[in-house]
Design a protein around this motif. Sequence first.
Motif, PDB file in Angstrom:
ATOM      1  N   PHE A   1       0.824  -1.196   0.000  1.00  0.00           N
ATOM      2  CA  PHE A   1       0.000   0.000   0.000  1.00  0.00           C
ATOM      3  C   PHE A   1       0.865   1.255   0.000  1.00  0.00           C
ATOM      4  CE2 PHE A   1      -2.924   3.134   1.564  1.00  0.00           C
ATOM      5  CZ  PHE A   1      -4.122   2.762   0.997  1.00  0.00           C
ATOM      6  N   MET A   2       1.911   1.254   0.840  1.00  0.00           N
ATOM      7  CA  MET A   2       2.722   2.467   0.986  1.00  0.00           C
ATOM      8  C   MET A   2       3.595   2.729  -0.238  1.00  0.00           C
ATOM      9  SD  MET A   2       3.873   2.328   4.956  1.00  0.00           S
ATOM     10  CE  MET A   2       2.718   2.581   6.288  1.00  0.00           C
ATOM     11  N   LEU A   3       3.918   1.677  -0.987  1.00  0.00           N
ATOM     12  CA  LEU A   3       4.708   1.883  -2.200  1.00  0.00           C
ATOM     13  C   LEU A   3       3.976   2.807  -3.163  1.00  0.00           C
ATOM     14  CD1 LEU A   3       6.170  -1.664  -2.984  1.00  0.00           C
ATOM     15  CD2 LEU A   3       7.418   0.382  -2.283  1.00  0.00           C
ATOM     16  N   THR A   4       2.635   2.813  -3.073  1.00  0.00           N
ATOM     17  CA  THR A   4       1.865   3.643  -3.996  1.00  0.00           C
ATOM     18  C   THR A   4       1.761   5.089  -3.532  1.00  0.00           C
ATOM     19  OG1 THR A   4      -0.222   3.186  -2.884  1.00  0.00           O
ATOM     20  CG2 THR A   4       0.431   1.643  -4.601  1.00  0.00           C
ATOM     21  N   ILE A   5       2.243   5.391  -2.322  1.00  0.00           N
ATOM     22  CA  ILE A   5       2.213   6.775  -1.835  1.00  0.00           C
ATOM     23  C   ILE A   5       3.469   7.492  -2.326  1.00  0.00           C
ATOM     24  CG2 ILE A   5       2.215   8.230   0.244  1.00  0.00           C
ATOM     25  CD1 ILE A   5       0.764   5.967   1.681  1.00  0.00           C
ATOM     26  N   PRO A   6       3.315   8.625  -3.011  1.00  0.00           N
ATOM     27  CA  PRO A   6       4.508   9.279  -3.599  1.00  0.00           C
ATOM     28  C   PRO A   6       5.497   9.750  -2.521  1.00  0.00           C
ATOM     29  CG  PRO A   6       2.532  10.631  -3.889  1.00  0.00           C
ATOM     30  CD  PRO A   6       2.071   9.317  -3.380  1.00  0.00           C
ATOM     31  N   SER A   7       6.800   9.567  -2.816  1.00  0.00           N
ATOM     32  CA  SER A   7       7.833   9.909  -1.840  1.00  0.00           C
ATOM     33  C   SER A   7       8.069  11.414  -1.733  1.00  0.00           C
ATOM     34  CB  SER A   7       9.153   9.213  -2.210  1.00  0.00           C
ATOM     35  OG  SER A   7       8.984   7.822  -2.173  1.00  0.00           O
ATOM     36  N   GLU A   8       7.574  12.169  -2.724  1.00  0.00           N
ATOM     37  CA  GLU A   8       7.828  13.617  -2.719  1.00  0.00           C
ATOM     38  C   GLU A   8       7.296  14.260  -1.430  1.00  0.00           C
ATOM     39  OE1 GLU A   8       6.497  12.087  -5.403  1.00  0.00           O
ATOM     40  OE2 GLU A   8       8.345  12.128  -6.581  1.00  0.00           O
ATOM     41  N   LEU A   9       6.166  13.744  -0.942  1.00  0.00           N
ATOM     42  CA  LEU A   9       5.581  14.306   0.276  1.00  0.00           C
ATOM     43  C   LEU A   9       6.556  14.204   1.442  1.00  0.00           C
ATOM     44  CD1 LEU A   9       2.065  12.697  -0.136  1.00  0.00           C
ATOM     45  CD2 LEU A   9       2.588  15.133  -0.244  1.00  0.00           C
ATOM     46  N   MET A  10       7.242  13.053   1.520  1.00  0.00           N
ATOM     47  CA  MET A  10       8.228  12.855   2.584  1.00  0.00           C
ATOM     48  C   MET A  10       9.379  13.834   2.434  1.00  0.00           C
ATOM     49  SD  MET A  10       8.620   8.771   2.557  1.00  0.00           S
ATOM     50  CE  MET A  10      10.278   8.942   3.191  1.00  0.00           C
ATOM     51  N   GLU A  11       9.855  13.960   1.182  1.00  0.00           N
ATOM     52  CA  GLU A  11      11.000  14.842   0.937  1.00  0.00           C
ATOM     53  C   GLU A  11      10.659  16.268   1.372  1.00  0.00           C
ATOM     54  OE1 GLU A  11      13.824  13.723   0.253  1.00  0.00           O
ATOM     55  OE2 GLU A  11      13.029  11.682  -0.031  1.00  0.00           O
ATOM     56  N   ALA A  12       9.469  16.713   1.015  1.00  0.00           N
ATOM     57  CA  ALA A  12       9.060  18.071   1.370  1.00  0.00           C
ATOM     58  C   ALA A  12       9.075  18.258   2.882  1.00  0.00           C
ATOM     59  CB  ALA A  12       7.662  18.336   0.820  1.00  0.00           C
ATOM     60  N   ALA A  13       8.555  17.272   3.595  1.00  0.00           N
ATOM     61  CA  ALA A  13       8.508  17.367   5.055  1.00  0.00           C
ATOM     62  C   ALA A  13       9.913  17.365   5.630  1.00  0.00           C
ATOM     63  CB  ALA A  13       7.691  16.208   5.618  1.00  0.00           C
ATOM     64  N   ARG A  14      10.797  16.557   5.009  1.00  0.00           N
ATOM     65  CA  ARG A  14      12.171  16.465   5.511  1.00  0.00           C
ATOM     66  C   ARG A  14      12.856  17.818   5.386  1.00  0.00           C
ATOM     67  NH1 ARG A  14      14.003  11.292   3.167  1.00  0.00           N
ATOM     68  NH2 ARG A  14      12.821  10.293   4.839  1.00  0.00           N
ATOM     69  N   ILE A  15      12.627  18.504   4.243  1.00  0.00           N
ATOM     70  CA  ILE A  15      13.220  19.824   4.037  1.00  0.00           C
ATOM     71  C   ILE A  15      12.696  20.801   5.083  1.00  0.00           C
ATOM     72  CG2 ILE A  15      13.300  21.788   2.437  1.00  0.00           C
ATOM     73  CD1 ILE A  15      13.254  19.556   0.190  1.00  0.00           C
ATOM     74  N   ASP A  16      11.426  20.623   5.438  1.00  0.00           N
ATOM     75  CA  ASP A  16      10.846  21.483   6.474  1.00  0.00           C
ATOM     76  C   ASP A  16      11.339  21.113   7.872  1.00  0.00           C
ATOM     77  OD1 ASP A  16       9.492  22.797   4.589  1.00  0.00           O
ATOM     78  OD2 ASP A  16       7.541  21.825   4.933  1.00  0.00           O
ATOM     79  N   GLY A  17      12.233  20.136   7.964  1.00  0.00           N
ATOM     80  CA  GLY A  17      12.840  19.812   9.251  1.00  0.00           C
ATOM     81  C   GLY A  17      12.090  18.794  10.080  1.00  0.00           C
ATOM     82  N   ALA A  18      11.203  18.027   9.452  1.00  0.00           N
ATOM     83  CA  ALA A  18      10.471  17.010  10.218  1.00  0.00           C
ATOM     84  C   ALA A  18      11.405  15.850  10.556  1.00  0.00           C
ATOM     85  CB  ALA A  18       9.282  16.492   9.420  1.00  0.00           C
ATOM     86  N   SER A  19      11.209  15.265  11.727  1.00  0.00           N
ATOM     87  CA  SER A  19      12.004  14.096  12.098  1.00  0.00           C
ATOM     88  C   SER A  19      11.484  12.878  11.343  1.00  0.00           C
ATOM     89  CB  SER A  19      11.884  13.848  13.597  1.00  0.00           C
ATOM     90  OG  SER A  19      10.566  13.439  13.895  1.00  0.00           O
ATOM     91  N   GLU A  20      12.275  11.787  11.350  1.00  0.00           N
ATOM     92  CA  GLU A  20      11.834  10.578  10.655  1.00  0.00           C
ATOM     93  C   GLU A  20      10.543  10.048  11.268  1.00  0.00           C
ATOM     94  OE1 GLU A  20      13.219   9.094   7.835  1.00  0.00           O
ATOM     95  OE2 GLU A  20      14.200  11.064   7.887  1.00  0.00           O
ATOM     96  N   PHE A  21      10.474  10.115  12.623  1.00  0.00           N
ATOM     97  CA  PHE A  21       9.267   9.623  13.265  1.00  0.00           C
ATOM     98  C   PHE A  21       8.087  10.530  12.930  1.00  0.00           C
ATOM     99  CE2 PHE A  21       6.224   8.917  16.666  1.00  0.00           C
ATOM    100  CZ  PHE A  21       6.183   7.531  16.670  1.00  0.00           C
ATOM    101  N   GLY A  22       8.354  11.826  12.842  1.00  0.00           N
ATOM    102  CA  GLY A  22       7.309  12.766  12.464  1.00  0.00           C
ATOM    103  C   GLY A  22       6.763  12.475  11.080  1.00  0.00           C
TER     104      GLY A  22
END
Lengths: 298, 292
Positions: free
Chosen positions: A182-203
Motif C-alpha cells: 500500500f505504501m509503495l503507492t504513496i509518492p515519496s515527494e511528500l516525505m522529501e518536502a517534510a524532511r526539508i521542512d525539518g520534520a524528524s523521521e518519526f514525524g
Amino acid sequence: MKTRRVSKIGMAVIYAVLIAWAVISLIPLYWVFTTSLQQPGEVDVMPPKLIPTVISRYLPLRLSGEAEEAAALVDGALESYRLLFRKTNMGRWFLNSLMISLCATTGILLLDSMAAFSFAKKEFPGRNFLFWLMVGTMTIPGQVLLVPMFMVVRELNLVNTPWAVLLPQLSMVFGVFMLRQFMLTIPSELMEAARIDGASEFGIYWRIMLPLAKPGLATLAILTFTSSWNSFLWPLIAIQKSEWFTLPVGLKTLQDQNLVNYSLLMSGAAVAAVPMIIVFLSFQKYFVKGLTLGGVKG
Amino acid sequence: MLKRIWKARSGYLFILPKFVFFTVFVLVPIIWSFFVSFQEYRIFGTEWVGLRNFRDALQDDLFWMAVSNTLRYAVVVTPCSVAIALILASLIHPLRPGAQTFFRAAFYLPTVASSVVISMVWRWIFQTRYGLANYFLSLVGIEPINWLHSSAWALRSVIIMAVLTPPGVGVILYLAAMGSIPESLYEAARIDGANRLMQWWKITVPLVKPTTLYLLIVSTIGSFQVFDQVMMMTQGGPGYATTTIVHRIYNVAFRDFEFGYAGAMSMLLFAAVIVLALIQSKLVSSDAEYKG
C-alpha cells in the motif's frame, strides 16, 4: 458498464439458484439464534420449531392486549442467555476475547505500519533480505509450528496468561506485506518536502505516512480483529485456566459440560457470532478490499 | 559499510519492534522445530533419537488413519469449494451492484462467524433424534441417519458441513477477477455466435485461472490443516474415524506430551503441503499453456 444482456428467464433462474443457495448457507446461523431463543422443552421436539415461539406469538399477544403474557414470553426466550451469564464464565471470556483482540489489532497496526514504512520508503543495507525473510515465512502454515511455539511460550513463562495468546499474534507478517504494498503507492515527494521542512523521521511516519495509509490500516485492522477473535487452536493450547479462556475455547468447555443443552450452547455461540456479524456488516467494503489486496485472510 | 549502516539507522529502528516479535515467535520456532523432531522429551531433559520419531510416525497406524481421513476430506472439500465459488461468482457477476453486494455478504457471512460457532451448530443440526438434518430427510421419506456417532457417517458429516459452508473468500476473489475481464472479449465472442455458456467456458474460466490456482492451493493447505471442526463436532471419534493430521498432532503433543513425535509429524505435514502446492501449480500452469 455492462452490455451483456441476460434474458428475463435467465435472470429468474440465476436469482432462484442464488437465493436457494443463500438460504442453505444461512440456515446454520439462523438456527443458532432460533435455538438460543427457545426454552429447553421446546428444543427436543420433532418436528423442530422452525420459528421461535417468541417471534411467532409475540405480536398476536400484544395486539390482543395481553401485554403481560407477551412480556413473560420474552422473558422465557432470554432464559438461556441469563443462565449463560449467571452460571458460566461467559462474561469473563467475552471480555478476555475483546481485550486480546483489541490489543492485538492496535499492536499489529503500530508494529506493521512502522516496519512497512521502513521497507517501502527507506534505503538500508539488507533491506530486501530482511523483507523476503519475513514474507518467505508466510508460506509456513501455523499449525506446523505448534510444538516449538508452545516450547518458546513455556520458556518465557507465559503459559496460562493472556500474553501467551496476544504476543505470538504480533509476529504475524501478513500486515507488513500488505501495508508495504500500500505504501509503495504513496509518492515519496511528500516525505522529501517534510524532511526539508525539518520534520524528524518519526514525524514523517506519524504525521504523513499514517494518515495517507488509512484505508490500508482500516483493512488490516478488520482482518486482524476477526482472525484474533475467532482463533481457536492456539488459545486452546496456551490457556488451561478458565479465567483466561478466550470465547472459542470457552465455548468448547461449555459444550463439554453441557453436551445436550442445545439452547444454552446456541446462546453461547450467538454471543460469539454477533460481534463478528456486526463488524462485517458495518465494514463490508474493507473485508472485500483486504481479501483482494493481500490474498490470504489472516 | 558500518558507516552506511549507521547512516541508515532509522530504517532499522522502524523495523526493530516487529523484528523482535518475528524472531521470538517465528524464527526461533522454525529453527527449534528441526531439533524437536529429532529428540525425545522426558521429564528430566531430552535425548537425541535421530530419525526414530519419523520412523515411529510412518509405522503408526493411527498416523496413517489420520492421513487417510485428511486426504478423504481434502479430496472432496477442495474441488467442491473452489467449484462452488466459481459457479456462485459467475451467477452473481451479471447482477446489479446492489444485488451483488447482497449476495456477496450472504455468502461471506458464515465465514466471519468462527469455525467453532459453525461447528457447534452443525453438531446440533446433525443430532440424531431432534436434529434439523434428519428432520429434512424425514420430509422426503429417508430414514434418520446416525450422523456423528457412526464411523461410516462421521467423516462424511464433517465433509458435508464443509461443502455446505459457502466459500466466501473464493466468491469475493472470483468476483474481483471477473470484474477485470475486458468486455470487448465477450462482444467479439458474441459476434462469432458463441452462446453464453460457451463464452463462460472459453473466456471467463480460462481468464480467472490465476484465481483458481490460488484458491486451489490455499484451500488444499487449509483442508490439510482441518482441526476446529473435528475437535468441536466429533473429537476425532467415534474411535478414530474422524481423526485428522492436526488433530493427531494436537493429541500427541498436548495430551500425551510427546513433543518429539508430534514435531516429526508436523514436519511430515509441512513437507506434504509444500509438495502438493508445487504439484498443483505445475498442473494448472501447464494446463494453461496447453490450451494456449
